[in-house]
Design a protein around this motif. Structure first.
Motif, PDB file in Angstrom:
ATOM      1  N   VAL A  41      20.336   2.829   7.519  1.00  0.00           N
ATOM      2  CA  VAL A  41      19.859   4.122   6.899  1.00  0.00           C
ATOM      3  C   VAL A  41      18.836   4.728   7.612  1.00  0.00           C
ATOM      4  O   VAL A  41      17.584   3.762   7.789  1.00  0.00           O
ATOM      5  CB  VAL A  41      19.833   3.742   5.254  1.00  0.00           C
ATOM      6  CG1 VAL A  41      18.898   2.788   5.152  1.00  0.00           C
ATOM      7  CG2 VAL A  41      19.530   5.198   4.742  1.00  0.00           C
ATOM      8  N   ALA A  42      19.073   5.945   8.037  1.00  0.00           N
ATOM      9  CA  ALA A  42      17.707   6.590   8.398  1.00  0.00           C
ATOM     10  C   ALA A  42      17.261   7.782   7.404  1.00  0.00           C
ATOM     11  O   ALA A  42      18.108   8.387   6.603  1.00  0.00           O
ATOM     12  CB  ALA A  42      18.071   7.284   9.748  1.00  0.00           C
ATOM     13  N   ILE A  43      15.863   7.625   7.048  1.00  0.00           N
ATOM     14  CA  ILE A  43      15.551   8.802   6.154  1.00  0.00           C
ATOM     15  C   ILE A  43      14.800   9.991   7.168  1.00  0.00           C
ATOM     16  O   ILE A  43      13.822   9.604   7.999  1.00  0.00           O
ATOM     17  CB  ILE A  43      14.520   8.151   5.307  1.00  0.00           C
ATOM     18  CG1 ILE A  43      15.040   7.197   4.358  1.00  0.00           C
ATOM     19  CG2 ILE A  43      13.962   9.267   4.499  1.00  0.00           C
ATOM     20  CD1 ILE A  43      15.405   5.644   4.725  1.00  0.00           C
ATOM     21  N   ASP A  44      15.197  11.054   7.262  1.00  0.00           N
ATOM     22  CA  ASP A  44      14.850  12.080   8.134  1.00  0.00           C
ATOM     23  C   ASP A  44      14.115  13.152   7.071  1.00  0.00           C
ATOM     24  O   ASP A  44      14.715  13.477   5.954  1.00  0.00           O
ATOM     25  CB  ASP A  44      15.696  12.863   9.008  1.00  0.00           C
ATOM     26  CG  ASP A  44      16.231  11.673   9.813  1.00  0.00           C
ATOM     27  OD1 ASP A  44      15.714  11.114  10.444  1.00  0.00           O
ATOM     28  OD2 ASP A  44      17.497  11.304   9.579  1.00  0.00           O
ATOM     29  N   MET A  45      12.918  13.647   7.358  1.00  0.00           N
ATOM     30  CA  MET A  45      12.361  14.802   6.744  1.00  0.00           C
ATOM     31  C   MET A  45      13.071  16.180   7.429  1.00  0.00           C
ATOM     32  O   MET A  45      13.292  16.167   8.803  1.00  0.00           O
ATOM     33  CB  MET A  45      10.704  15.110   7.384  1.00  0.00           C
ATOM     34  CG  MET A  45      10.003  14.145   6.713  1.00  0.00           C
ATOM     35  SD  MET A  45       9.478  14.534   5.015  1.00  0.00           S
ATOM     36  CE  MET A  45       8.783  16.071   5.166  1.00  0.00           C
ATOM     37  N   LEU A  46      13.687  16.836   6.706  1.00  0.00           N
ATOM     38  CA  LEU A  46      14.495  18.108   7.428  1.00  0.00           C
ATOM     39  C   LEU A  46      13.375  19.079   7.838  1.00  0.00           C
ATOM     40  O   LEU A  46      12.349  19.299   7.348  1.00  0.00           O
ATOM     41  CB  LEU A  46      15.391  18.745   6.267  1.00  0.00           C
ATOM     42  CG  LEU A  46      16.158  17.699   5.941  1.00  0.00           C
ATOM     43  CD1 LEU A  46      17.109  18.069   4.498  1.00  0.00           C
ATOM     44  CD2 LEU A  46      17.289  17.243   7.001  1.00  0.00           C
ATOM     45  N   ALA A  47      13.821  19.804   8.913  1.00  0.00           N
ATOM     46  CA  ALA A  47      13.109  20.753   9.712  1.00  0.00           C
ATOM     47  C   ALA A  47      12.997  22.000   8.816  1.00  0.00           C
ATOM     48  O   ALA A  47      11.919  22.691   8.638  1.00  0.00           O
ATOM     49  CB  ALA A  47      13.652  21.043  10.904  1.00  0.00           C
ATOM     50  N   SER A  48      13.988  22.279   7.993  1.00  0.00           N
ATOM     51  CA  SER A  48      14.022  23.569   7.187  1.00  0.00           C
ATOM     52  C   SER A  48      14.998  23.271   5.948  1.00  0.00           C
ATOM     53  O   SER A  48      15.750  22.308   6.081  1.00  0.00           O
ATOM     54  CB  SER A  48      14.321  24.761   7.889  1.00  0.00           C
ATOM     55  OG  SER A  48      15.894  24.732   8.247  1.00  0.00           O
ATOM     56  N   PRO A  49      14.593  24.146   4.669  1.00  0.00           N
ATOM     57  CA  PRO A  49      15.481  23.807   3.673  1.00  0.00           C
ATOM     58  C   PRO A  49      17.056  24.086   3.877  1.00  0.00           C
ATOM     59  O   PRO A  49      17.754  23.556   3.342  1.00  0.00           O
ATOM     60  CB  PRO A  49      14.963  24.940   2.539  1.00  0.00           C
ATOM     61  CG  PRO A  49      13.717  25.338   3.265  1.00  0.00           C
ATOM     62  CD  PRO A  49      13.573  25.057   4.576  1.00  0.00           C
ATOM     63  N   GLN A  50      17.334  25.083   4.867  1.00  0.00           N
ATOM     64  CA  GLN A  50      18.687  25.351   5.211  1.00  0.00           C
ATOM     65  C   GLN A  50      19.363  24.022   5.641  1.00  0.00           C
ATOM     66  O   GLN A  50      20.568  23.917   5.427  1.00  0.00           O
ATOM     67  CB  GLN A  50      18.834  26.317   6.403  1.00  0.00           C
ATOM     68  CG  GLN A  50      18.197  27.665   6.242  1.00  0.00           C
ATOM     69  CD  GLN A  50      16.725  27.910   6.349  1.00  0.00           C
ATOM     70  OE1 GLN A  50      15.870  26.905   5.925  1.00  0.00           O
ATOM     71  NE2 GLN A  50      16.357  28.904   6.727  1.00  0.00           N
ATOM     72  N   GLU A  51      18.863  23.097   6.355  1.00  0.00           N
ATOM     73  CA  GLU A  51      19.304  22.007   6.569  1.00  0.00           C
ATOM     74  C   GLU A  51      19.899  20.941   5.547  1.00  0.00           C
ATOM     75  O   GLU A  51      20.691  20.169   5.847  1.00  0.00           O
ATOM     76  CB  GLU A  51      18.263  20.878   7.429  1.00  0.00           C
ATOM     77  CG  GLU A  51      17.763  21.516   8.694  1.00  0.00           C
ATOM     78  CD  GLU A  51      18.896  21.767   9.828  1.00  0.00           C
ATOM     79  OE1 GLU A  51      19.556  20.804   9.835  1.00  0.00           O
ATOM     80  OE2 GLU A  51      18.957  22.746  10.447  1.00  0.00           O
ATOM     81  N   LEU A  52      19.268  21.344   4.294  1.00  0.00           N
ATOM     82  CA  LEU A  52      20.088  20.662   3.226  1.00  0.00           C
ATOM     83  C   LEU A  52      21.323  20.681   3.059  1.00  0.00           C
ATOM     84  O   LEU A  52      22.017  20.016   2.547  1.00  0.00           O
ATOM     85  CB  LEU A  52      19.350  21.077   1.784  1.00  0.00           C
ATOM     86  CG  LEU A  52      17.860  20.898   1.563  1.00  0.00           C
ATOM     87  CD1 LEU A  52      17.290  21.560   0.364  1.00  0.00           C
ATOM     88  CD2 LEU A  52      17.799  19.105   1.408  1.00  0.00           C
ATOM     89  N   LEU A  53      21.963  22.157   3.381  1.00  0.00           N
ATOM     90  CA  LEU A  53      23.321  22.386   3.492  1.00  0.00           C
ATOM     91  C   LEU A  53      24.181  21.900   4.792  1.00  0.00           C
ATOM     92  O   LEU A  53      25.281  22.384   4.759  1.00  0.00           O
ATOM     93  CB  LEU A  53      23.460  23.810   3.147  1.00  0.00           C
ATOM     94  CG  LEU A  53      22.894  24.018   1.644  1.00  0.00           C
ATOM     95  CD1 LEU A  53      22.757  25.629   1.497  1.00  0.00           C
ATOM     96  CD2 LEU A  53      23.456  23.383   0.567  1.00  0.00           C
ATOM     97  N   SER A  54      23.481  21.468   5.629  1.00  0.00           N
ATOM     98  CA  SER A  54      23.815  21.173   7.170  1.00  0.00           C
ATOM     99  C   SER A  54      24.826  19.870   6.989  1.00  0.00           C
ATOM    100  O   SER A  54      23.962  18.823   7.218  1.00  0.00           O
ATOM    101  CB  SER A  54      22.937  21.229   8.169  1.00  0.00           C
ATOM    102  OG  SER A  54      23.241  20.708   9.097  1.00  0.00           O
ATOM    103  N   LEU A  55      25.877  19.904   6.346  1.00  0.00           N
ATOM    104  CA  LEU A  55      26.662  18.571   6.102  1.00  0.00           C
ATOM    105  C   LEU A  55      28.084  18.440   7.025  1.00  0.00           C
ATOM    106  O   LEU A  55      29.181  18.285   6.586  1.00  0.00           O
ATOM    107  CB  LEU A  55      27.021  18.197   4.662  1.00  0.00           C
ATOM    108  CG  LEU A  55      25.664  18.070   3.773  1.00  0.00           C
ATOM    109  CD1 LEU A  55      25.932  18.307   2.477  1.00  0.00           C
ATOM    110  CD2 LEU A  55      25.140  16.853   4.260  1.00  0.00           C
TER     111      LEU A  55
END
Ligand code: ECH
Length: 319
Positions: free
Chosen positions: A302-316
């Motif tokens: 499992v990798a835990i990443d800090m997203l570059a932007s809140p838009q990435e929350l929806l990048s699935l």
């Protein structure tokens, strides 16, 4: 399953869009030592206000107390030199003692020094100090980041100070106090698009600081890759890391996708918000988890990443 940790690292590779965090830290690293300390002071006077002081508590300072008392008794010029040595990773006894502190003790140590600077007990930023252009530009870069990224920059600079003799990511001192939970963690976890019990149990376990339960979900050779770090392989190392750094997190996963592979393994990506006990509800970090589950449903990676932007929350997307 034919995966290696190396190949597992590249699942959902579209998650790893360039992060502004390493770029900002690289700018910071170019500053002179006095500019670094000044930058941290200014950054901290903005962000530090949202620290929940109860998280620091007297108990968290027990391992730093000796060092802090030593510093308090020094003349101001020596106090400043200690701070310079820490920021320069100089080879001094104090720098070496600091180097073996756990991440949370390092943070608590600087928190206390900051308080002592405010009171004038420890050398403050000199009166009339003029910000250099370098400091100004790093400060501007930090202002462009979201709050979760800002506290990550602050944390990473503190973690990198002092002289550590080992490459171990984190040391945990046995008697270290647990973080009190002021905000109860969400108890019922539902993640849109995700039904895998392992993944849901993982979040449940972390939200209750039940690291034994979390470890039981991994394969013996499983790995956990924290943000901006190399994977930690094996249950012993993962357990040590979790006890040191995953305490008191409030994890609010929101949505995810799950992709079954031909060999029965599954690749699962989840995005959501994480709160650290240092900042409580004041700062939410946008995070993604990329799980590789073996055919028996155990976590191989499992990798835990800090997203570059809140838009990435929806990048699935399944890339
Ligand atoms: C002063 C001036 C001189 C120099 C310095 C100063 C003081 C600075 C201070 C800074 C304090 C900073 C703090 C930062 C805290 C940041 C915490 C963060 C936490 C992130 C946690 C995450 C967890 C993720 C995980 C998940 C898992 O599923 C598995 C485990 C794990 C001003 C004196 C230096 C006082 C307090 C960013 C993302 C979700 C990987 C842990």
């Amino acid at each position: 399953m034919t995966y290696t940790i190396e190949s597992a690292q590249s699942i959902f590779s579209n998650t790893q869009v360039p992060s502004p965090i390493p770029a900002t830290i690289a700018l910071f690293e170019q500053l002179s030592v006095d500019d670094k300390l000044a930058l941290l002071w200014y950054a901290y006077t903005e962000m530090g206000r949202s620290i929940t002081p109860a998280a620091v508590g007297a108990a968290r300072l027990q391992f730093a107390e000796g060092l802090l008392n030593q510093i308090k008794q020094m003349p101001q010029a020596d106090q400043l030199q200690v701070m310079r040595d820490l920021a320069n990773r100089a080879d001094t006894p104090i720098s070496r003692s600091y180097g073996v502190f756990s991440v949370n003790t390092k943070l608590a140590f600087w928190y206390e020094l900051g308080e002592l600077m405010k009171k004038g007990v420890v050398a403050p930023v000199p009166f009339g100090y003029q910000m250099s252009r370098g400091v100004q530009s790093v400060l501007d870069a930090i202002k462009q980041l979201d709050a979760g990224q800002q506290i990550t920059v602050l944390r990473n600079t503190v973690v990198d100070m002092g002289l550590s003799s080992t490459v171990a990511a984190s040391s945990f001192q046995d008697a270290e106090p647990m973080f009190p939970r002021f905000e109860p963690a969400p108890t019922k976890i539902t993640v849109e698009g995700i039904t895998e019990p392992t993944v849901l149990s993982y979040f449940q376990a972390l939200n209750t600081d039940n690291f034994e339960a979390a470890l039981a979900l991994f394969t013996p050779d499983g790995a956990l890759q924290p943000p901006f770090q190399k994977p930690i392989v094996g249950k012993e190392g993962i357990g040590r890391y979790m006890r040191a750094e995953a305490q008191g997190l409030n994890i609010m996963p929101k949505q995810g996708i799950s992709e079954a592979q031909q060999d029965g393994s599954k690749q699962v990506k989840v995005t959501g918000i994480v709160q650290t006990p240092w900042f409580g509800v004041n700062v939410g970090m946008n995070i993604s988890w990329r799980f590789l589950l073996n055919p028996q449903g155990k976590i191989f990676f499992v990798a835990i990443d800090m997203l570059a932007s809140p838009q990435e929350l929806l990048s699935l997307r399944p890339v």
